[in-house]
Design a protein around this motif. Sequence first.
Motif, PDB file in Angstrom:
ATOM      1  N   SER A   2       0.831  -1.222   0.000  1.00 39.65           N
ATOM      2  CA  SER A   2       0.000   0.000   0.000  1.00 39.65           C
ATOM      3  C   SER A   2       0.856   1.259   0.000  1.00 39.65           C
TER       4      SER A   2
ATOM      5  N   GLU B   2       2.575   1.652  -3.400  1.00 43.98           N
ATOM      6  CA  GLU B   2       1.622   1.946  -4.472  1.00 43.98           C
ATOM      7  C   GLU B   2       0.830   3.227  -4.219  1.00 43.98           C
ATOM      8  N   LYS B   3       0.906   3.725  -2.983  1.00 44.94           N
ATOM      9  CA  LYS B   3       0.136   4.910  -2.577  1.00 44.94           C
ATOM     10  C   LYS B   3      -1.371   4.696  -2.763  1.00 44.94           C
ATOM     11  N   LYS B   4      -1.809   3.453  -2.477  1.00 41.38           N
ATOM     12  CA  LYS B   4      -3.220   3.072  -2.573  1.00 41.38           C
ATOM     13  C   LYS B   4      -3.493   2.004  -1.522  1.00 41.38           C
ATOM     14  N   SER B   5      -4.742   1.910  -1.100  1.00 33.48           N
ATOM     15  CA  SER B   5      -5.127   0.822  -0.203  1.00 33.48           C
ATOM     16  C   SER B   5      -5.190  -0.484  -0.997  1.00 33.48           C
TER      17      SER B   5
ATOM     18  N   GLU C  76      -8.223  -0.608  -3.139  1.00 33.08           N
ATOM     19  CA  GLU C  76      -8.065   0.245  -4.322  1.00 33.08           C
ATOM     20  C   GLU C  76      -7.195  -0.432  -5.385  1.00 33.08           C
TER      21      GLU C  76
ATOM     22  N   ASP D 281      -8.607  -1.106  -8.977  1.00 36.60           N
ATOM     23  CA  ASP D 281      -8.015  -0.379 -10.104  1.00 36.60           C
ATOM     24  C   ASP D 281      -7.206  -1.264 -11.047  1.00 36.60           C
TER      25      ASP D 281
END
Length: 173
Positions: A36, A39-42, A45, A49
């Motif tokens: 996370s 990737e700078k995302k949960s 997400e 995505d």
Amino acid sequence: MKIILIGYMGSGKSVVGKALAVQKQLPFLDLDEEISRREKKSIPEIFSDAGEIYFRRKEAEVLKELLEQEANFVLSLGGGTPCYGKNLELIKNAAHTHTVFLKTGLEELTARLIKERENRPLIQEFDTPALLNDFIRKHLFERNYYYNQSDLSLVTDDKSVPQLVTEIENYLN
């Protein structure tokens, strides 16, 4: 020493891992949190995505990087991590690595996970305990082959976090 906690989602890998890391005075890492952060995302997400295949590739990449580090740590894996690609082989071949399988019963997993569905992409669609229980049962059947290759297998039901940490410490000493 690298201590790798393996088990199904909801088995307590993160909670036990954090407590063990404090006891052993080692850094605690959570593979999903590492992914996370990078990737700078949960995780939900990333699944939404880019899909599970992308996630599994990223998971293997981050795992390999962590295992190649010289640093000692306690690492909590995602429930599926040891079951995909060559991840288990990577873990077993890494130097100074001990794997611990936190084995939690089906009913306990169902009770824990029904409350956490929204944050877990693989089980979001199972809106009743019976449906979730069936899904977990099937997954455990498939995944136990990998989980059971751990150096230590601990049944977690009816045990406190300090009890589990003590059992892991006794094994390591």
